[in-house]
Each structure stands twice: as C-alpha cells, then as structure tokens.
Design a protein around this motif. Sequence first.
Motif, PDB file in Angstrom:
ATOM      1  N   THR A 166       0.687  -1.247   0.007  1.00  0.00           N
ATOM      2  CA  THR A 166       0.051  -0.089   0.058  1.00  0.00           C
ATOM      3  C   THR A 166       0.974   1.318   0.135  1.00  0.00           C
ATOM      4  OG1 THR A 166      -0.038   0.213   2.429  1.00  0.00           O
ATOM      5  CG2 THR A 166      -1.869  -1.242   1.134  1.00  0.00           C
ATOM      6  N   GLY A 167       2.246   1.004   0.307  1.00  0.00           N
ATOM      7  CA  GLY A 167       3.007   2.404   0.150  1.00  0.00           C
ATOM      8  C   GLY A 167       3.107   3.001   1.594  1.00  0.00           C
ATOM      9  N   ARG A 168       2.429   2.456   2.614  1.00  0.00           N
ATOM     10  CA  ARG A 168       2.473   3.181   3.872  1.00  0.00           C
ATOM     11  C   ARG A 168       3.710   2.781   4.869  1.00  0.00           C
ATOM     12  NH1 ARG A 168      -2.628   5.024   5.555  1.00  0.00           N
ATOM     13  NH2 ARG A 168      -4.497   4.225   4.314  1.00  0.00           N
ATOM     14  N   LEU A 169       4.265   1.756   4.387  1.00  0.00           N
ATOM     15  CA  LEU A 169       5.642   1.289   5.069  1.00  0.00           C
ATOM     16  C   LEU A 169       6.729   1.241   4.132  1.00  0.00           C
ATOM     17  CD1 LEU A 169       3.713  -1.597   6.825  1.00  0.00           C
ATOM     18  CD2 LEU A 169       4.268   0.259   8.024  1.00  0.00           C
ATOM     19  N   ASP A 170       7.758   1.592   4.901  1.00  0.00           N
ATOM     20  CA  ASP A 170       9.089   1.608   3.986  1.00  0.00           C
ATOM     21  C   ASP A 170       9.919   0.130   4.293  1.00  0.00           C
ATOM     22  OD1 ASP A 170       8.798   4.211   3.808  1.00  0.00           O
ATOM     23  OD2 ASP A 170       9.758   5.063   5.597  1.00  0.00           O
ATOM     24  N   ASP A 171       9.551  -0.604   5.471  1.00  0.00           N
ATOM     25  CA  ASP A 171       9.839  -1.879   5.819  1.00  0.00           C
ATOM     26  C   ASP A 171       9.099  -3.110   5.163  1.00  0.00           C
ATOM     27  OD1 ASP A 171      11.694  -3.910   6.544  1.00  0.00           O
ATOM     28  OD2 ASP A 171      11.958  -3.139   8.447  1.00  0.00           O
ATOM     29  N   PRO A 172       9.721  -3.742   4.271  1.00  0.00           N
ATOM     30  CA  PRO A 172       8.827  -4.956   4.253  1.00  0.00           C
ATOM     31  C   PRO A 172       8.712  -6.033   5.247  1.00  0.00           C
ATOM     32  CG  PRO A 172      11.031  -5.316   3.045  1.00  0.00           C
ATOM     33  CD  PRO A 172      11.077  -3.693   3.739  1.00  0.00           C
ATOM     34  N   ASP A 173       9.303  -5.731   6.213  1.00  0.00           N
ATOM     35  CA  ASP A 173       9.106  -6.844   7.405  1.00  0.00           C
ATOM     36  C   ASP A 173       8.047  -6.002   8.335  1.00  0.00           C
ATOM     37  OD1 ASP A 173       9.116  -8.421   9.512  1.00  0.00           O
ATOM     38  OD2 ASP A 173      11.174  -7.768  10.404  1.00  0.00           O
ATOM     39  N   VAL A 174       6.693  -6.423   7.992  1.00  0.00           N
ATOM     40  CA  VAL A 174       5.517  -6.025   8.665  1.00  0.00           C
ATOM     41  C   VAL A 174       5.189  -6.265   9.889  1.00  0.00           C
ATOM     42  CG1 VAL A 174       3.117  -5.305   8.264  1.00  0.00           C
ATOM     43  CG2 VAL A 174       4.550  -5.443   6.164  1.00  0.00           C
ATOM     44  N   GLY A 175       5.167  -7.719  10.074  1.00  0.00           N
ATOM     45  CA  GLY A 175       4.936  -8.184  11.409  1.00  0.00           C
ATOM     46  C   GLY A 175       4.942  -9.491  11.550  1.00  0.00           C
ATOM     47  N   HIS A 176       4.455 -10.172  12.387  1.00  0.00           N
ATOM     48  CA  HIS A 176       4.827 -11.778  12.741  1.00  0.00           C
ATOM     49  C   HIS A 176       3.599 -12.437  13.386  1.00  0.00           C
ATOM     50  CE1 HIS A 176       8.785  -9.836  12.941  1.00  0.00           C
ATOM     51  NE2 HIS A 176       9.192 -10.834  12.264  1.00  0.00           N
ATOM     52  N   ILE A 177       3.364 -13.654  13.280  1.00  0.00           N
ATOM     53  CA  ILE A 177       2.359 -14.547  13.669  1.00  0.00           C
ATOM     54  C   ILE A 177       2.444 -15.452  14.815  1.00  0.00           C
ATOM     55  CG2 ILE A 177       0.320 -15.632  12.823  1.00  0.00           C
ATOM     56  CD1 ILE A 177       0.975 -14.405   9.998  1.00  0.00           C
ATOM     57  N   GLY A 178       2.002 -15.527  15.667  1.00  0.00           N
ATOM     58  CA  GLY A 178       2.206 -16.647  16.781  1.00  0.00           C
ATOM     59  C   GLY A 178       0.746 -17.413  16.934  1.00  0.00           C
ATOM     60  N   ILE A 179       0.986 -18.688  16.625  1.00  0.00           N
ATOM     61  CA  ILE A 179      -0.180 -19.694  16.661  1.00  0.00           C
ATOM     62  C   ILE A 179      -0.314 -20.680  18.018  1.00  0.00           C
ATOM     63  CG2 ILE A 179      -1.745 -21.076  15.148  1.00  0.00           C
ATOM     64  CD1 ILE A 179      -0.470 -19.959  12.752  1.00  0.00           C
ATOM     65  N   GLY A 180      -1.177 -20.507  18.573  1.00  0.00           N
ATOM     66  CA  GLY A 180      -1.424 -21.296  19.642  1.00  0.00           C
ATOM     67  C   GLY A 180      -2.446 -22.469  19.342  1.00  0.00           C
ATOM     68  N   TYR A 181      -2.054 -23.876  19.521  1.00  0.00           N
ATOM     69  CA  TYR A 181      -3.289 -24.780  19.127  1.00  0.00           C
ATOM     70  C   TYR A 181      -3.662 -25.180  20.392  1.00  0.00           C
ATOM     71  CZ  TYR A 181      -5.134 -29.388  18.136  1.00  0.00           C
ATOM     72  OH  TYR A 181      -6.011 -30.462  17.800  1.00  0.00           O
ATOM     73  N   PHE A 182      -5.286 -25.276  20.369  1.00  0.00           N
ATOM     74  CA  PHE A 182      -6.087 -25.828  21.489  1.00  0.00           C
ATOM     75  C   PHE A 182      -6.556 -27.150  21.418  1.00  0.00           C
ATOM     76  CE2 PHE A 182     -10.370 -25.909  23.301  1.00  0.00           C
ATOM     77  CZ  PHE A 182     -10.048 -25.889  24.738  1.00  0.00           C
ATOM     78  N   ASP A 183      -6.322 -27.954  22.307  1.00  0.00           N
ATOM     79  CA  ASP A 183      -6.769 -29.265  22.078  1.00  0.00           C
ATOM     80  C   ASP A 183      -7.489 -29.768  23.102  1.00  0.00           C
ATOM     81  OD1 ASP A 183      -5.348 -29.291  24.448  1.00  0.00           O
ATOM     82  OD2 ASP A 183      -3.859 -30.920  23.920  1.00  0.00           O
ATOM     83  N   GLY A 184      -8.416 -28.739  23.842  1.00  0.00           N
ATOM     84  CA  GLY A 184      -9.460 -28.977  24.589  1.00  0.00           C
ATOM     85  C   GLY A 184      -8.990 -29.233  26.323  1.00  0.00           C
TER      86      GLY A 184
END
Length: 653
Positions: free
Chosen positions: A350-368
């Motif tokens: 979109t051109g809003r950011l100068d750095d291509p490193d935008v963010g990160h994702i952490g995923i927790g798995y729920f097994d009950g």
Amino acid sequence: MTLPKQLVTLIVTLLLLVFLGTFLVTVRNTRDYLEKQLESHAQDAATSLGLSISPYLGQMDLATVTSMTDAIFDRGFYRSIRIEDMQGKPLVDRVLPVQLEDVPEWFINMLPLTTPEGEAVLMDGWMQRGRVVISSHPGYAYRQLWQNVTDTLRWFLASTALALLVGVLLLKRVLRPLKSVEGQADAICNREFPILAPLPRTPDIRRIVEAINRMSAKVGQMLDELERLAAGFRQQAYQHPVTGLANKRFFMDLLVNQINSTEVFSRGVLCLVQLKDFKRYNDEQGYSAGDALLESTAGELEKVSKQWRRSQLAHLAGADFALLVEEGAGEQIAQLAEQLVVALTGLYSTGRLDDPDVGHIGIGYFDGCQSASELLAEADMALRIAQSKGANEWHLSRADELESGQVSGATEWREFIGMALERDCIQLLYQPVVSCSDGRLLHREVLVRIPQDLDNPEQGSLLTAGLFMPQAERLQLTAEIDKAVISQLLGRLQNSPDDRAHYAVNLSLHTITSAGFMEWLASKLAEHRALAQRLIFELPEYGVVSLLDKVMGMLELVSGFGAKLSIDHFGRSFSSLAYLRSIKIDYLKIDGSFMRSIDASRDNQFFVQALAEIAHGLEIVVIAEAVETESVWALLPALHVDGAQGYLIGRPE
C-alpha cells in the motif's frame, strides 16, 4: 362475532321490531275498520229491507216478503237474514255458511272478525208487526284483511332486502378502514410499523386510525431508539474505537466462554498478530497515520477472518491483533497462517510502510486441555519465536504433536464421520432449558455425540459436536449429520407418546444452504406433522445476516408446520440488531460469553437487559446460555431474561 356482523344483526333486529309493531297496529286498525264497516252495512241493509217489506207483512203477504228477502240475500253480501214476528217466531230465515277459497283457514282462525247484527222494526201503521235481523257476510272483509297483510309483508321483505343491501355496502365502505387497522395491528405484532393513508372520512373512525398511526410510529421509534442505544453501548463497551473490531475485553470473555464450552469448541487455534515497530511508526508518522495503518491492518485481517466461518477477530491493543478459529486440522493451520502472512505483506504494497518486514504471527493450538491463559501464553511464546525467525514469519506451538498425527486430516475425518453415519452411531443427549420465573421446563436442546470407537460404540468416550462438526462443515457433511439427528429425534418422539416436551435441534448454516435439504425437511415434517409442532430449529448467529434469504426460507418452511426458529449464540457479531425485525424468530439465545461474568459486569448487565427489551418488543423469547452459578441465575429475572440453560440448570443426559 365481527363488528360488521354485529351491526347487520342489530339493523335486522331493529327492522323486525319496527315491522312487528307496524304490522300489529296495521292489522288491528284494519280489523276494527272492517268490523265497523260490517256493522254499518248490516244496519243499512236491515233498515232498507224493513221499509220495503213492512206493507206486505201487514197484509201477511209472505210470498212477496220472501221474494224481496231472497233478492237481497242472493247477492251474497250477507251471512244471515231473519224475518221474525214480535214473539220471535221466524217467518223467513236465510243463512249462508262462511266459506272462503282465497283466504287460508289458519288466517281466519288467527284473526276472527265479529259480524255485528243490524236490526229494523217492521211497522203496520202505528203497530209493530215484527223485525228484520241481518248480519253481513265477512268474506270480503277477510279477503281485504288478508290482502292488506300480504301486501304489508311483501313490502317489508322488499324494503328490508334493499335496506340490508344498501346497509351492508355502506358498512363495508365505512368500516373498511377498521380492516386496515386490524392489519396494521397484526403488522405491529409481527414487528412491522406501517402508517395507514389516506385517512377515512368518517370522523370517529378517522380519529381511531390517527391514534393507531401515532401508536405505530411511536412503537417503531421506541424500538429504533432502543436499538441505537444498545448498538451504541455495544460499540463503546466491546469494540475498539479505531478499528471497530472486538476489543480485548470482549475477546477475552469470548475466549473463556469458548474454552469452557466443549459443545461448540473442542479444537481450534489462536493466532496473535503483531505489527513490527508500531511505536516508532507512530512517533515518526504521527498518530493519524498510525490509526490509518491500524485500520488498514484490520481490513486485511477481516478478509482472512471472513474465509473462516467459525472465527472471531479482535484488536487487543496498539499493534496487537488476535484471531480465534474453531477449526484445527494440520493443513488448515498452515493454510490459515499463509493467509495471514499474505495479509501482512499486503500492507507493505500500500506504500504506507518503508520496511517490508511488517509483522509476525504466533499460533497456539487448542486441544481441549488448556485454560484461556495457558492458550494465550502458548500463542505469545509462538509469536516471540516467529519474531526471531525473520521477516513476516509465523510459528505454531506444539507443532510436534500436530505432526505426530494427534490431529486427524481431512481423509481420516471423512472416513470416520461417514462410517458413523453408515452404522447409525449418532447419539443424542438432551439438556434442559427452563423458565427464569418459575423454573418450569421450556424445552430441551438436542446435543450430538459420536463414539470415539465405532467398533465398540457402547464403550469408550464420546466426541462432542464441537470437535467433529467443524470438520464436517469443511467436508460438507453437516447436512447428512443433521438429517440423521432429525430422523432419530422424530423416531424417538413417535415411540414416546407420553413425552410432550419441545426439543431444539441445532442446524449448521452449511446444512440449510446444501442442495435438497429444504425439500427433505419439508417431506419429513409433513410425514410427522403432529410432532413438527414440538420442534425448534436453532441457527448460529455468525452467518445469519449473510444468509438472510436462506434463513427467511427456512423460517417460512418450519413455521408452516408449526415448528419454531431460534438464533443461537447471539451477540458474538457486531451486526445491526435491526435484522431481528425481518426474520421474526421465536427464540434468541444470548451467547455464554456475556453470562459467565455478568454478575460482576455492569456493562454486560446493561447490554443483556437492553437486548431483552428489544426482543420482547418483537415478541421473542430470550434465553441465556452458560448459566453455571447461583449468582448469575438469581440475576436473570431482573434483566428480563425469560429462560436459562447451563450446567447449573442441568447437564446433558
């Protein structure tokens, strides 16, 4: 009896009374007049005949007297003519029986006419020789009286028919607005608020229509104001002010409720998304640019969330977002993660950011097995690991367990569910829903289970719907499961004639959109028409608005057989409350995320009470889910909630 019928009956009764009175007076006056005419006629005839035969009687010329008497008698106007001497000995006696062909016998018996006698003295000079006694024949009088009565009756019938015709037409025209008012009242009961126009000309009815119009407008306005108030409060209390997504408070209540509701959530993933160096971006670009970036991020993440029907997106704080998805096969998690990565990298384009490193994702798995805090901790740890991996990376906690096969893939689930349906291993449990006012049973909700070991279904544990239904939706098997549940329930009710309770059956939104299901359901309800009136079909709220046409079709179908429709887990989405007016449901179940801590949350109490007031204005029964403490149960009547369901009320059996 309807008002037009009452008015017609009143008019007919009044006409009958008027006719009866007029008829009796007319008959009496006519009879009196005819009797006086008979008396006058007899007296005139007696006087005339007496003068005519007096000279002949003095000469004792009885032949002439008889001839003159017969000449008068033969005219037929006299009932009797008698000539007698002074001692009363009859000299000439003529009598004509009363026989009338044109007048019914019953009429003569009902209205007898008296025939007064006319008398005249027969003189011979100054000496009295006898007297003549004459009574007129009543035949003409009876015919005239009969003709008068029949003419009066004909005129009355004709005038009454004409008056009724004109009266009915006028009544229909005058009372036509009342029919519209009746339809307007029914429309108000059906959550519609029409205004009648044009106004009728009759002043009294015009005032009634004006009053109903004012009431309709006022009720609609009150509901609109209450809906706006509830929506405004919900936005303020549960939505992030910048992005409009669910805020941290709402998301945490939802997460806790889901983890404690194994019926609907047995497996899933929690994704934490964090933008990189957002504080620096705010400082350098300004808060307006920071808010714009957050809005763009929310928009990209919403695109991902909409691809997963059972999901909830939230803006926790600052640059932190969370996405809870109620599905959890290994390939699904990887697919979800890649979609989130694409969403993040899309922000750079979109051109809003100068750095291509935008963010990160952490995923927790729920097994009950984890608590809400444990699942959050796992997702947060996965987020830290993802940040250490590099740009726009994601990481899944407990990946080793997923890879070891503890989570079955699509092929295994398809075979498992297909085998359960083939072997008729679907098991039904029932949880009571009771009234908050007196504790009486309102209905029972049907819960679905599948044995974990299909070879030994009577042994081992049972899988809850929260575990296998997300997989069934993904594999498009929900319609087959729902058909099996409905068929089994109807069979149970048919074989239990003493059971008069109502039962609520949950349907997946995938089911009502599947080809042929509506036709199947219609034939099934037609086959069990008597039992259909005891069924309540429940649909989850999360997709109702997007499938409003299908839901309306479902409502029309089930209501045609006397069944009812309910919206389940209401309150998770932030859609407008106004759509409740159009679908005219019978029950509304408030999501358990509002209930678990409602005794300690004034905001939740206010929202639930406002929602109950709106629902009651639309004649919807409000039921609270996940009622598990005495304090919550005691609070519900004050919030105008009608019914409750939860482990405190009764566990599934």
